[in-house]
Design an enzyme around this catalytic site. Structure first.
Site, PDB file in Angstrom:
ATOM      1  N   LYS A  92      27.940  75.790  10.380  1.00 16.36           N
ATOM      2  CA  LYS A  92      28.653  76.840  10.765  1.00 16.36           C
ATOM      3  C   LYS A  92      30.047  76.708  10.269  1.00 16.36           C
ATOM      4  CE  LYS A  92      29.059  75.890  15.502  1.00 16.36           C
ATOM      5  NZ  LYS A  92      28.308  75.816  16.720  1.00 16.36           N
ATOM      6  N   TYR A 144      62.980  73.909  10.350  1.00 17.07           N
ATOM      7  CA  TYR A 144      63.255  75.240  11.122  1.00 17.07           C
ATOM      8  C   TYR A 144      63.892  75.079  12.346  1.00 17.07           C
ATOM      9  CZ  TYR A 144      61.274  77.807   7.141  1.00 17.07           C
ATOM     10  OH  TYR A 144      61.143  78.395   6.036  1.00 17.07           O
TER      11      TYR A 144
HETATM   12  C1  LIG Z   1      27.979  74.558  17.313  1.00 13.88           C
HETATM   13  C2  LIG Z   1      26.663  74.349  18.025  1.00 13.88           C
HETATM   14  C3  LIG Z   1      25.904  73.291  18.149  1.00 13.88           C
HETATM   15  C4  LIG Z   1      26.829  71.890  17.407  1.00 13.88           C
HETATM   16  O1  LIG Z   1      27.677  71.326  18.063  1.00 13.88           O
HETATM   17  P1  LIG Z   1      28.401  70.003  18.038  1.00 13.88           P
HETATM   18  O2  LIG Z   1      29.213  69.848  19.208  1.00 13.88           O
HETATM   19  O3  LIG Z   1      29.191  70.237  16.732  1.00 13.88           O
HETATM   20  O4  LIG Z   1      27.368  68.916  17.754  1.00 13.88           O
HETATM   21  C5  LIG Z   1      24.641  73.169  18.609  1.00 13.88           C
HETATM   22  N1  LIG Z   1      24.213  74.297  19.041  1.00 13.88           N
HETATM   23  C6  LIG Z   1      24.775  75.313  19.235  1.00 13.88           C
HETATM   24  C7  LIG Z   1      23.888  76.274  19.869  1.00 13.88           C
HETATM   25  C8  LIG Z   1      26.024  75.490  18.379  1.00 13.88           C
HETATM   26  O5  LIG Z   1      26.684  76.825  18.468  1.00 13.88           O
END
Ligand SMILES: *Cc1c(COP(=O)(O)O)cnc(C)c1O
Length: 359
Positions: free
Chosen positions: A34, A254
């Protein structure tokens, strides 16, 4: 000279994946891609991870981008579908929704799909974000099993709130709630994110769901990737495009928030918050240039930052600075900025060119 770019080390990605693969034993891997593969580039990372059992994304659009790029792996939608109109799209593209609430179940039962979907059922065991109530889990699972729109048995899943805290009571509680339901349901299960997987919190997993660890980053505040035999995949870099010597008492950036204590030399790097480098990085946040760390000074601008080089530095215009990478853990920068490495990686902006290389 280049402005901001990120080198993506595909050997490191493969190393991490193989390390996780070995650790997973018989469990399948749902690789989490994602948010543009945590900033590493969705399509390319999906292509490289040709051995994973399935890919997890948060949004239907992300899944369709993968399908349009020719990725044929199973894809799991971690938040499921958002409206009933998406269901035929899921069926046509072979996307597997996580069912986490009653409206999704009702909508799934209200349609007649050309191809039944593989589905995942998420139960809320205590994080109180997504998932059906524990009391609903068994009847919902049975309804899914009975639906002509569902293919095979659902994967029963939950998500931990505190897996990055080793020995967390919340995790034990979540495991107990999940375990008692699974005793009734049987079937395949999925519990672990990177932190739970790396601490072996849920050895019963049939599907582990690593995200951050695959990108070579530690989910634990007191550890960096090297402690976990992982290799950082991303090196965020920028060129030094200007240097100048300033007198004691002169201010930089800045608002003039930083003032030179003595005569010193300043280097300007072509990266700023417009590239995803955090604006709130305080003076002192390290930048790695020509084998050495230099402190950030003054406020982060949209396109630039300043570092104090001192009078003896060999850094010149054209030198490359590393904002994070193997030489400078992103976990450490996250500490300076009071955030987590996830946010820094995801925020890398679109204008930052991703350079893929096998090291
Ligand atoms: C994002 C996510 C993961 C992965 O988590 P990490 O901490 O990056 O390994 C796993 N399960 C779900 C449901 C998630 O939303």
């Amino acid at each position: 000279m280049r402005p901001a770019w990120a080198a993506i080390d595909l050997d490191a990605l493969r190393h991490n994946y193989q390390a996780l693969r070995k650790r997973a034993g018989d469990a399948s891997i749902l690789a989490i891609l994602k948010a543009n593969a945590y900033g590493h580039g969705l399509i390319r990372i999906a292509r490289e991870l040709s051995d994973v059992d399935a890919i997890g994304v948060a949004r239907v659009d992300e899944a369709l981008a993968l399908r349009n790029a020719g990725i044929t792996k199973p894809i799991v939608l971690l938040e499921g579908f958002f409206e009933v109109e998406q269901l035929p799209v899921l069926a046509a593209s072979g996307l597997q929704p996580v069912i986490h609430t009653e409206y999704q179940l009702q909508q799934l039962e209200s349609v007649s799909l050309s191809t039944p979907l593989k589905v995942w059922l998420k139960v809320d065991t205590g994080m109180h974000r997504l998932g059906v109530e524990p009391e609903q889990a068994v009847p919902f699972y049975r309804r899914l099993e009975a639906s002509p729109n569902v293919q095979g048995v659902p994967v029963f899943m939950t998500h931990f709130a505190s897996a990055d805290t080793v020995g967390s009571e919340q995790t034990s509680h979540q495991l107990a709630v999940f375990g008692s339901l699974h005793e009734v349901l049987q079937g395949p299960v999925s519990l672990s994110n990177s932190a739970a997987f790396l601490t072996a919190a849920a050895p019963q997993d049939n599907w582990v769901r690593p995200g951050l660890a695959m990108y070579g980053v530690s989910p634990f505040v007191d550890k960096v990737s090297a402690d976990l035999d992982l290799k950082p995949v991303m090196t965020l870099q920028a060129s030094v495009i200007s240097t100048r010597t300033i007198a004691a008492g002169e201010r930089v950036g800045y608002g003039g928030t930083w003032q030179a204590a003595q005569r010193t030399r300043i280097g300007i790097l072509a990266i700023g918050y417009g590239d995803g480098y955090p604006r709130h990085a305080p003076a002192g946040t390290p930048v790695f240039i020509e084998g050495q760390r230099y402190p950030l000074v003054g406020r982060v601008s949209m396109d630039m930052i300043a570092v104090e080089l001192g009078l003896d530095s060999n850094v010149e215009i054209g030198s490359t600075g590393v904002l994070w990478g193997p030489q400078l853990p992103v976990e450490e920068i996250a500490g300076w900025v009071d955030t987590i490495p996830y946010e820094l990686l995801c925020n890398v902006a679109r204008r930052v060119v991703l350079d893929y290389a096998d090291s």
